[in-house]
Design a protein around this motif. Sequence first.
Motif, mmCIF file in Angstrom:
data_model
loop_
_atom_site.group_PDB
_atom_site.id
_atom_site.type_symbol
_atom_site.label_atom_id
_atom_site.label_comp_id
_atom_site.label_asym_id
_atom_site.label_seq_id
_atom_site.Cartn_x
_atom_site.Cartn_y
_atom_site.Cartn_z
ATOM 1 N N THR A 217 0.826 -1.202 0.000
ATOM 2 C CA THR A 217 0.000 0.000 0.000
ATOM 3 C C THR A 217 0.867 1.261 0.000
ATOM 4 O OG1 THR A 217 -1.648 -1.225 1.244
ATOM 5 C CG2 THR A 217 -1.933 1.145 1.152
ATOM 6 N N SER A 218 2.067 1.128 0.541
ATOM 7 C CA SER A 218 2.960 2.288 0.541
ATOM 8 C C SER A 218 3.684 2.438 -0.798
ATOM 9 C CB SER A 218 3.980 2.166 1.676
ATOM 10 O OG SER A 218 4.995 1.259 1.308
ATOM 11 N N GLY A 219 3.310 1.587 -1.771
ATOM 12 C CA GLY A 219 3.890 1.723 -3.112
ATOM 13 C C GLY A 219 5.124 0.881 -3.322
ATOM 14 N N ARG A 220 5.420 0.013 -2.378
ATOM 15 C CA ARG A 220 6.618 -0.807 -2.518
ATOM 16 C C ARG A 220 6.262 -2.257 -2.817
ATOM 17 N NH1 ARG A 220 11.269 1.626 0.051
ATOM 18 N NH2 ARG A 220 10.653 3.560 1.052
ATOM 19 N N TYR A 221 7.082 -2.874 -3.630
ATOM 20 C CA TYR A 221 7.004 -4.309 -3.871
ATOM 21 C C TYR A 221 7.340 -5.000 -2.550
ATOM 22 C CZ TYR A 221 8.522 -8.738 -6.135
ATOM 23 O OH TYR A 221 8.698 -10.038 -6.531
ATOM 24 N N ALA A 222 6.488 -5.913 -2.097
ATOM 25 C CA ALA A 222 6.697 -6.545 -0.791
ATOM 26 C C ALA A 222 6.841 -8.049 -0.938
ATOM 27 C CB ALA A 222 5.526 -6.232 0.125
ATOM 28 N N ALA B 294 23.124 -9.250 4.572
ATOM 29 C CA ALA B 294 23.567 -7.913 4.174
ATOM 30 C C ALA B 294 25.090 -7.823 4.112
ATOM 31 C CB ALA B 294 23.014 -6.867 5.136
ATOM 32 N N GLY B 295 25.762 -8.829 4.642
ATOM 33 C CA GLY B 295 27.215 -8.882 4.510
ATOM 34 C C GLY B 295 27.653 -9.443 3.168
ATOM 35 N N ARG B 296 26.705 -9.971 2.398
ATOM 36 C CA ARG B 296 27.042 -10.568 1.093
ATOM 37 C C ARG B 296 26.345 -9.893 -0.061
ATOM 38 N NH1 ARG B 296 25.549 -16.819 2.028
ATOM 39 N NH2 ARG B 296 26.701 -17.142 3.965
ATOM 40 N N TYR B 297 25.255 -9.224 0.255
ATOM 41 C CA TYR B 297 24.407 -8.626 -0.770
ATOM 42 C C TYR B 297 24.183 -7.172 -0.395
ATOM 43 C CZ TYR B 297 19.939 -7.232 -2.776
ATOM 44 O OH TYR B 297 18.942 -6.525 -3.399
ATOM 45 N N PRO B 298 24.348 -6.240 -1.337
ATOM 46 C CA PRO B 298 24.201 -4.821 -0.990
ATOM 47 C C PRO B 298 22.743 -4.434 -0.810
ATOM 48 C CG PRO B 298 24.738 -5.068 -3.315
ATOM 49 C CD PRO B 298 24.702 -6.445 -2.745
ATOM 50 N N ALA B 299 22.200 -4.708 0.361
ATOM 51 C CA ALA B 299 20.806 -4.371 0.646
ATOM 52 C C ALA B 299 20.627 -2.861 0.541
ATOM 53 C CB ALA B 299 20.435 -4.845 2.047
ATOM 54 N N ALA B 300 19.415 -2.463 0.142
ATOM 55 C CA ALA B 300 19.133 -1.027 0.040
ATOM 56 C C ALA B 300 18.894 -0.439 1.421
ATOM 57 C CB ALA B 300 17.918 -0.811 -0.854
ATOM 58 N N GLY B 301 18.637 -1.305 2.390
ATOM 59 C CA GLY B 301 18.435 -0.883 3.768
ATOM 60 C C GLY B 301 18.351 -2.142 4.600
ATOM 61 N N LEU B 302 18.641 -2.009 5.886
ATOM 62 C CA LEU B 302 18.603 -3.188 6.752
ATOM 63 C C LEU B 302 17.800 -2.816 7.985
ATOM 64 C CD1 LEU B 302 19.633 -6.042 7.515
ATOM 65 C CD2 LEU B 302 21.698 -4.948 8.418
ATOM 66 N N VAL B 303 16.703 -3.558 8.216
ATOM 67 C CA VAL B 303 15.843 -3.263 9.353
ATOM 68 C C VAL B 303 15.824 -4.470 10.279
ATOM 69 C CG1 VAL B 303 13.508 -2.647 10.092
ATOM 70 C CG2 VAL B 303 14.415 -1.741 7.930
ATOM 71 N N THR C 133 6.193 2.893 11.737
ATOM 72 C CA THR C 133 7.509 3.414 12.110
ATOM 73 C C THR C 133 8.543 3.030 11.058
ATOM 74 O OG1 THR C 133 6.944 3.065 14.428
ATOM 75 C CG2 THR C 133 9.279 3.417 13.914
ATOM 76 N N ILE C 134 8.518 1.748 10.679
ATOM 77 C CA ILE C 134 9.498 1.254 9.709
ATOM 78 C C ILE C 134 9.313 1.947 8.360
ATOM 79 C CG2 ILE C 134 10.264 -0.770 8.399
ATOM 80 C CD1 ILE C 134 9.534 -2.477 10.848
ATOM 81 N N LEU C 135 8.060 2.019 7.911
ATOM 82 C CA LEU C 135 7.817 2.585 6.582
ATOM 83 C C LEU C 135 8.179 4.062 6.525
ATOM 84 C CD1 LEU C 135 4.514 0.718 5.625
ATOM 85 C CD2 LEU C 135 6.782 0.439 4.582
ATOM 86 N N SER C 136 7.918 4.790 7.611
ATOM 87 C CA SER C 136 8.269 6.218 7.518
ATOM 88 C C SER C 136 9.785 6.378 7.605
ATOM 89 C CB SER C 136 7.522 7.067 8.555
ATOM 90 O OG SER C 136 7.790 6.598 9.840
ATOM 91 N N TRP C 137 10.443 5.489 8.337
ATOM 92 C CA TRP C 137 11.915 5.528 8.329
ATOM 93 C C TRP C 137 12.438 5.260 6.911
ATOM 94 C CZ3 TRP C 137 15.705 1.767 7.263
ATOM 95 C CH2 TRP C 137 17.018 2.138 7.581
ATOM 96 N N LEU C 138 11.863 4.235 6.272
ATOM 97 C CA LEU C 138 12.288 3.913 4.904
ATOM 98 C C LEU C 138 12.086 5.109 3.981
ATOM 99 C CD1 LEU C 138 11.078 0.242 4.220
ATOM 100 C CD2 LEU C 138 13.434 1.089 4.415
ATOM 101 N N ASP C 139 10.927 5.741 4.098
ATOM 102 C CA ASP C 139 10.645 6.880 3.218
ATOM 103 C C ASP C 139 11.607 8.037 3.470
ATOM 104 O OD1 ASP C 139 8.639 5.573 1.931
ATOM 105 O OD2 ASP C 139 7.031 6.377 3.201
ATOM 106 N N ALA C 140 12.094 8.123 4.710
ATOM 107 C CA ALA C 140 12.999 9.219 5.032
ATOM 108 C C ALA C 140 14.407 8.977 4.483
ATOM 109 C CB ALA C 140 13.056 9.412 6.547
#
Lengths: 210, 449
Positions: free
Chosen positions: A67-72, A124-133, A200-207
């Motif tokens: 719903t936030s526009g991201r592929y999940a 995330a130590g092997r793959y360049p994640a776009a973010g790590l939560v 909380t997570i989604l707004s952090w991601l958007d930021a």
Amino acid sequence: MSLTAWIRRARTPEPVAVRREIAVFEPADLFDIEIKDNPETNPVLCCTGDPAGAAAFNALWLKRIATSGRYAAAVSVRGQGGTPAAEGGPDAKAHDVVQAAVTVPRQTVLIGHREGAAWAALAAGRYPAAGLVLVSPQRFPKQLPKPVGEPPVLLVVSESETQSKEVQAVSEEYGITPLTFAGAPDDVFKGANAEALLDTILSWLDAQKH
Amino acid sequence: MQEYSSQAAYDRGEAVCVIGAGASGLIAVKNLRENGFEVDCYERDTVLGGLWNPQNQHSPLYPNTHLVTSRSQTEIPDFPMPDDWPDYPSATQMLEYLTSYAKHFGLSEHVWYGSEISHLEPVEGSRFEVVVKPAAGAAARRLRYGAVIIATGHHWAPNLPSYPGLDDFRGTVLHSSQLKDASRLRGKHVLVIGGGNSGVDIACEAAVNAASCVHSVRRGTWHLPKYLGGEPADYALARLSSRPKLLRRFLTDRTLKGPKRLAERMGVEAPGHGPGDEEPVRNGRYLEHVGDGSIKRRGEVARFDGYDVAFADGTEIRPDLVVLATGYQPKIACVAPELLGGTRDAPAPRLFARMFSPKAQTLAVAGLVEPGVGVLPIVHWQTHAIARWLQIRKSDPERAESFKLQVNAESGHNAVEHVDPRRRLVVDAEEYLASLGRIIDTLEQEPAK
Ligand SMILES: Cc1cc2nc3c(=O)[nH]c(=O)nc-3n(C[C@H](O)[C@H](O)[C@H](O)COP(=O)(O)OP(=O)(O)OC[C@H]3O[C@@H](n4cnc5c(N)ncnc54)[C@H](O)[C@@H]3O)c2cc1C
């Protein structure tokens, strides 16, 4: 990942391949013309230590992320949900997470819950994640690889966990202060607390820049 | 460059120019972007993937090309291939892999297709001006960049041997890169010239498709099967590399004893040096075809004569089709050889650590090595080092100095020029990776100031 770490891994037997259960929810699946897959955003891939695996994210998470526009997406690692059991410890499970990540169409954010946070951190130590939560991390590896590509890292823990040694070690490791959510660390998949946590997570991601 | 100066160059500031969108160029774009650089990548063809894309004009793929290095030793370190793929993926899968890498990291939006770089030269200190070859009728475009990475590959200019009488030969002659379809072999008497991986693979295709196959080989090569001791051969040998030197030699000799004896039985002499000293032939089927007579080995060709081909040993055959699997000449045409450490007379590049220009700090080449193992991981670490270097070059003069000393010292390891031009790009993978590791350590030891 350092060159030496890669050499070591490339010369270690690969974990047995398993057919992994991956749950996907795309913005287009919502049948809501208002909500579009925004190519500017990064997809999100979730995993949890909960034995239900990917299915745990079906009740609330995947749809809300879409719903936030991201592929999940969510993955069941070996032995969870619909993914057959196979040999291998945390490294093999991190392998499962990386293998799921590369099937996601764009560079993905990794969200890990409980033991899943440990697997996501290893991945995330092997793959360049776009973010790590990391949500209420549990059984975190002592030797933590530096995340590849320096992704932003978020640590979210329940109020009751803020003082735990494990949480403090993780926050020190990444040099970040944890955010907190209300409720129990194992009860994050549905209900009002879960929704607040996700927001909380989604707004952090958007930021973040992505 | 008078002819280009009619129009002012467009200044792209500190952006980096990558030339070529093959595997090396794509990896360079990804790693540069990850390190915060803006990147423009120029690809002369209309597709990505370089030699793995059969739509690329002049693609060197031949029928049924498969990887000769195994999946785990070939995949890019931070983007593994799907683990349900076979040990030795096909060329089609390799293209699928590179395409998904490009898509995953959004690389294509930084690639300008149909844009050949015809020339580049240093301007104002460390910057570079590149010239994009004009499409018919249009003016050449000139742009300025903070740095340039050349990733143009080295399998585009066929190496064509000359034999007496070849021009007047009455049969068909093709270079391996022109043999696109195995049906061209069907029912023909085929002569394959060249004992490298392509020649051996094509001889195997001819063994099952053609009426007969003669394989002309000039000298001995190491022949490795694709599996050793139940494991992909390159993986099995790489695992031994982490052992202490003497034990490693002992175990390697023991592992290679069987394959070596089989090769000898089939009349294939292994050269004096070990299999790491040049690109070994990796093919499990070839020696069996020699063993069942469907491939007949001969020595060097002496001359062509009408319909006939005569060998140095005096024998003659009459082939319908001759396939020249005689390799490629590494050529980098868009830059003056001096900038890459060559001379007019000996234009072959002499780079620092096989990637950095000895003349310009902001010019590097990716993928100009034949490591005898998977090339993509090597290019990953090369471009990682290049990106880091470009980052610290200005921000951290102290470290930049120690880097320069380091790279100079590392180049000593590769200073032994191979006399044989065909082995000029060969590096010992083990040593080269160790050298790359030391260079990256120098660049990263403590966080940049
Ligand atoms: C038949 C064959 C089999 C092989 N098998 C293996 C294997 O099993 N394992 C392995 O690791 N390696 C193998 N290789 C080695 C191969 O070279 C590497 O795997 C890798 O594909 C090299 O990529 P590259 O990007 O350096 O070069 P290329 O794939 O050649 O790409 C170079 C690109 O640059 C473009 N270009 C060239 N000049 C210009 C210019 N002036 N301006 C703009 N664009 C330009 C070209 O169009 C091309 O797209 C094989 C090679 C061949 C020929």
